[in-house]
Design a protein around this motif. Structure first.
Motif, PDB file in Angstrom:
ATOM      1  N   LEU A  94     -12.624 -44.269  17.778  1.00 50.70           N
ATOM      2  CA  LEU A  94     -11.668 -45.288  18.214  1.00 50.70           C
ATOM      3  C   LEU A  94     -11.556 -45.452  19.726  1.00 50.70           C
ATOM      4  O   LEU A  94     -11.250 -46.548  20.210  1.00 50.70           O
ATOM      5  N   VAL A  95     -11.757 -44.371  20.456  1.00 50.57           N
ATOM      6  CA  VAL A  95     -11.547 -44.418  21.914  1.00 50.57           C
ATOM      7  C   VAL A  95     -12.905 -44.435  22.618  1.00 50.57           C
ATOM      8  O   VAL A  95     -13.643 -43.463  22.567  1.00 50.57           O
ATOM      9  N   ALA A 154      -5.483 -44.074  25.631  1.00 55.04           N
ATOM     10  CA  ALA A 154      -4.869 -43.376  24.511  1.00 55.04           C
ATOM     11  C   ALA A 154      -3.460 -42.948  24.886  1.00 55.04           C
ATOM     12  O   ALA A 154      -3.149 -42.727  26.060  1.00 55.04           O
ATOM     13  N   ASN A 161      -6.223 -48.020  22.745  1.00 56.84           N
ATOM     14  CA  ASN A 161      -7.260 -47.829  21.726  1.00 56.84           C
ATOM     15  C   ASN A 161      -6.784 -46.970  20.559  1.00 56.84           C
ATOM     16  O   ASN A 161      -7.199 -47.182  19.413  1.00 56.84           O
ATOM     17  N   ALA A 162      -5.942 -45.975  20.848  1.00 57.25           N
ATOM     18  CA  ALA A 162      -5.443 -45.113  19.770  1.00 57.25           C
ATOM     19  C   ALA A 162      -4.238 -44.324  20.246  1.00 57.25           C
ATOM     20  O   ALA A 162      -4.108 -43.992  21.430  1.00 57.25           O
ATOM     21  N   VAL A 200      -2.527 -40.657  19.344  1.00 63.07           N
ATOM     22  CA  VAL A 200      -2.836 -39.399  18.668  1.00 63.07           C
ATOM     23  C   VAL A 200      -1.591 -38.523  18.716  1.00 63.07           C
ATOM     24  O   VAL A 200      -1.018 -38.304  19.787  1.00 63.07           O
ATOM     25  N   CYS A 214       3.168 -47.974  15.655  1.00 65.97           N
ATOM     26  CA  CYS A 214       1.736 -48.280  15.728  1.00 65.97           C
ATOM     27  C   CYS A 214       1.374 -49.469  14.845  1.00 65.97           C
ATOM     28  O   CYS A 214       0.624 -50.363  15.269  1.00 65.97           O
ATOM     29  N   PRO A 261      -4.136 -48.292  16.371  1.00 63.68           N
ATOM     30  CA  PRO A 261      -4.515 -47.265  15.384  1.00 63.68           C
ATOM     31  C   PRO A 261      -3.853 -45.921  15.680  1.00 63.68           C
ATOM     32  O   PRO A 261      -3.701 -45.527  16.842  1.00 63.68           O
ATOM     33  N   ILE A 294      -3.937 -41.775  14.910  1.00 64.23           N
ATOM     34  CA  ILE A 294      -4.629 -40.570  14.440  1.00 64.23           C
ATOM     35  C   ILE A 294      -3.585 -39.468  14.334  1.00 64.23           C
ATOM     36  O   ILE A 294      -2.888 -39.164  15.306  1.00 64.23           O
ATOM     37  N   ALA A 343      -4.973 -44.575  10.792  1.00 61.18           N
ATOM     38  CA  ALA A 343      -6.418 -44.786  10.820  1.00 61.18           C
ATOM     39  C   ALA A 343      -7.128 -43.540  10.308  1.00 61.18           C
ATOM     40  O   ALA A 343      -8.073 -43.619   9.508  1.00 61.18           O
ATOM     41  N   VAL A 357     -11.490 -48.778   8.723  1.00 57.11           N
ATOM     42  CA  VAL A 357     -11.461 -48.195  10.065  1.00 57.11           C
ATOM     43  C   VAL A 357     -12.889 -47.884  10.506  1.00 57.11           C
ATOM     44  O   VAL A 357     -13.656 -47.281   9.753  1.00 57.11           O
TER      45      VAL A 357
END
Length: 376
Positions: free
Chosen positions: A82-83, A89, A136-137, A139, A160, A166, A168, A188, A213
């Motif tokens: 994803l990144v 992030a 991008n994501a 986490v 999100c 996305p 994680i 995701a 995904v």
């Protein structure tokens, strides 16, 4: 040995785990590598394990359950899917090096949603301020491996979803202890180890992959499928499972998952919290000892940390090891969490229980800590 290091690895396993691993060594080869009985038995066990994990975590398609070596492997796949290099992030203030190091290697622009320990609403506000279009994501670990702090993952997931970013989830400390609904969360990816709360052997991990995904393989190689083509298959789980499977590990993981499902996560969590509360109450009677825990335990699992006034955590950890009590002292591969909580200079002594610990063991632990600190 009295074992209180289950946040690293659950040492005591259900009896069925070792038996399943021996059966795999004696009777199975590799799934997808032939139509003979040994290969077919392996394929059946692998599918059973995927299916039971999918049911446990509310995933419709077992093929979206990918076997990995550990949670670190799973997180690397998720993050690098994803990144992009130099991407953006957002992470929590309690992330493990399994998250921060891959992001650092990517040269990612990483924002930390820092919040005080055990303050869920402030954690939500911190994420609310940082989750924006173009990220991008996100986490986030479900539970801190240092402090047992349960992060408000459901509310973070809503942020999100509504902003199209996305998510994680690192479920290293929650899988097998707290409920996780992949479908409801809309994550995701969810990454987890097999060797902690799922009571499987070391060398096993799981990556749950969301619908549609994008996935980026870390390894390319044989999958037993589409052998004529020189690109990895575009379907799961083959796309992310290059090479020979760890069938003894997968068979042992299946036995561990079945133990969790039969025992029930609520009962496991209740036992861990009762033991942790007992430890917390005992430790708080000892002078010069700071306990990182909330009395009601609703925002915490079976993990707590200790610090001793004017003492490095390694000293207490070593003294307990001399008394045949296993704990973990130091930074626990999570310097960001220690920085966020103010324990970076000293580290902490971490006590982490499992479903196999007893009140008698906790009493002996508290007594040993009191003896060590009184002696000093």
């Amino acid at each position: 040995m009295i074992y209180f290091d289950s946040a690293a690895t659950t040492f005591q396993k259900p009896a069925g785990v070792a038996a399943a691993m021996w059966d795999a060594l004696a009777m199975m080869s590799s799934p997808g590598r032939g139509g003979h009985p040994a290969a077919m038995r392996a394929a059946d066990i692998a599918f059973q394990c995927r299916s039971e994990l999918a049911e446990l975590f509310h995933l419709d398609n077992p093929e979206q359950v990918v076997f990995t070596m550990n949670a670190t492997h799973a997180l690397n796949i998720a993050i690098k899917s994803l990144v992009p290099p130099g991407g953006k992030a957002v992470i929590s203030g309690y992330e493990h090096n399994a998250v921060t190091r891959p992001l650092n290697a990517l040269g990612a622009n990483t924002s930390v949603a820092a919040s005080p320990l055990f303050h869920s609403e402030e954690a939500v506000r911190a994420f609310d301020n940082l989750i924006k279009p173009g990220i991008n994501a996100v986490v986030c670990n479900h539970v801190s491996n240092v402090f047992g702090f349960i992060q408000p993952i459901e509310k973070i997931a809503v942020l999100c979803r509504t902003r199209g970013v996305p998510l994680i989830i690192d479920a290293s400390q929650s899988a097998g202890v707290l409920p996780l609904n992949m479908k409801a969360l809309g994550a995701a990816f969810i990454a987890m180890p097999g060797h902690k709360g799922l009571y499987g052997p070391q060398g096993t991990g799981v990556l749950l992959c969301g619908d549609g995904v994008p996935t980026h393989p870390l390894l390319e190689g044989g999958t037993g499928s589409l052998s004529i083509q020189q690109q990895m298959p575009d379907f799961l789980p083959d796309r992310l499972e290059a090479g020979t499977h760890n069938m003894p590990g997968i068979a042992g993981l299946l036995a561990g998952v079945r133990y969790v499902r039969q025992r029930g996560m609520e009962k496991i969590l209740d036992r861990e919290r009762r033991l942790t509360r007992q430890a917390m109450e005992g430790f708080r009677q000892i002078p010069n000892l700071h306990v990182y825990a909330k009395p009601e335990m609703q925002s915490q699992t079976g993990v707590l940390s200790l610090t001793v006034e004017n003492q490095d955590s390694e000293e207490l950890g070593a003294a307990l090891a001399e008394r045949n009590i296993a704990v973990r002292a130091g930074l626990h591969c999570a310097p960001l969490a220690h920085k966020n909580a103010g324990t970076l200079e000293t580290g902490t002594v971490r006590i982490s229980v499992s479903d196999f610990n007893t009140p008698e063991e906790v009493a002996r632990l508290v007594s040993a800590v009191r003896q060590v600190l009184t002696r000093n």
